[in-house]
Design a protein around this motif. Structure first.
Motif, short mmCIF file in Angstrom:
data_model
loop_
_atom_site.label_atom_id
_atom_site.label_comp_id
_atom_site.label_asym_id
_atom_site.label_seq_id
_atom_site.Cartn_x
_atom_site.Cartn_y
_atom_site.Cartn_z
N LYS A 174 0.83 -1.16 0.12
CA LYS A 174 0.01 0.06 -0.06
C LYS A 174 0.89 1.26 -0.10
O LYS A 174 0.52 2.23 -0.64
CB LYS A 174 -0.92 0.12 1.28
N ASP A 189 0.80 4.68 -2.20
CA ASP A 189 0.69 6.12 -1.61
C ASP A 189 2.07 6.85 -2.17
O ASP A 189 1.66 8.13 -2.35
CB ASP A 189 0.68 5.81 -0.21
N VAL A 195 1.17 8.11 -5.65
CA VAL A 195 0.33 9.27 -5.39
C VAL A 195 0.73 10.54 -5.07
O VAL A 195 0.70 11.58 -5.64
CB VAL A 195 -0.92 8.93 -4.48
N ASP A 217 -3.55 8.54 -9.93
CA ASP A 217 -4.67 9.64 -8.91
C ASP A 217 -5.14 8.62 -7.77
O ASP A 217 -4.73 7.45 -7.70
CB ASP A 217 -5.68 9.79 -9.84
N ALA A 218 -5.49 9.41 -6.61
CA ALA A 218 -5.54 8.63 -5.69
C ALA A 218 -6.87 7.48 -5.59
O ALA A 218 -6.87 6.62 -5.18
CB ALA A 218 -6.02 9.41 -4.41
N ASN A 219 -7.68 7.79 -6.37
CA ASN A 219 -8.81 7.15 -6.52
C ASN A 219 -8.17 5.81 -7.36
O ASN A 219 -8.83 4.60 -7.17
CB ASN A 219 -10.06 7.88 -7.43
N VAL A 220 -7.41 6.14 -8.18
CA VAL A 220 -6.97 4.79 -9.13
C VAL A 220 -6.17 4.00 -8.14
O VAL A 220 -6.50 2.63 -8.42
CB VAL A 220 -6.12 5.48 -10.24
N ASP A 260 -6.17 3.70 -5.05
CA ASP A 260 -7.35 2.86 -3.97
C ASP A 260 -8.23 1.79 -4.96
O ASP A 260 -8.25 0.65 -4.39
CB ASP A 260 -8.50 3.93 -3.32
N SER A 261 -8.35 1.99 -6.01
CA SER A 261 -9.03 0.68 -6.94
C SER A 261 -8.24 -0.19 -7.25
O SER A 261 -8.69 -1.39 -7.15
CB SER A 261 -9.85 1.69 -8.08
N TRP A 282 -5.50 -0.98 -5.57
CA TRP A 282 -5.23 -1.63 -4.24
C TRP A 282 -6.39 -2.73 -3.82
O TRP A 282 -6.22 -4.05 -3.58
CB TRP A 282 -4.89 -0.72 -3.11
N GLN A 283 -7.84 -2.28 -3.99
CA GLN A 283 -8.66 -3.32 -3.58
C GLN A 283 -8.82 -4.48 -4.54
O GLN A 283 -8.96 -5.64 -4.16
CB GLN A 283 -9.95 -2.49 -3.75
#
Length: 113
Positions: free
Chosen positions: A5, A9, A12, A18-21, A23-24, A26-27
């Motif tokens: 993770k 970070d 980013v 992008d932060a949304n990318v 997070d997606s 990582w999930q």
């Protein structure tokens, strides 16, 4: 290479993604890694149990050869194959437990040999 993770970070923070990318991504990676077999106590127990079952079947059928004869051994072997193959199929397709399902299928194949 293992991605953590903190690596995402860092990307980013460096404005690489992008932060949304991040997070997606990582999930998605967590979901993907969830189904990877691990070398842990549970998997070692699965393999050891399968080994015991295979040896037990051969030991039983060796001792029972005299009393059951060829036709009896064939019938019991067919029953073993059917039960283990059906249980392996159930665990693979309906439960998603690939390691135990693969071991049950292996037991069915060992019995067929």
């Amino acid at each position: 290479m293992q991605i953590e993770k903190e690596d995402l970070d860092w990307a980013v923070d460096q404005d690489l993604i992008d932060a949304n990318v991040a997070d997606s991504l990582w999930q998605a990676l967590l979901v993907r890694k969830q189904h990877v077999p691990k070398f842990d106590f549970a998997n070692v127990s699965y393999y050891f149990g399968a080994l015991i079952v295979i040896f037990g079947m051969f030991f039983f059928l060796t001792l029972a050869w005299e009393s059951l004869g060829g036709k009896g051994i064939f019938a019991i072997s067919c029953i073993y194959i059917l039960i283990f193959a059906m249980a392996g199929r159930h665990l693979w397709f309906e439960r998603g437990l690939k390691v135990p399902a693969g071991l049950l299928t292996t037991i069915a194949v060992c019995r067929a040999c």
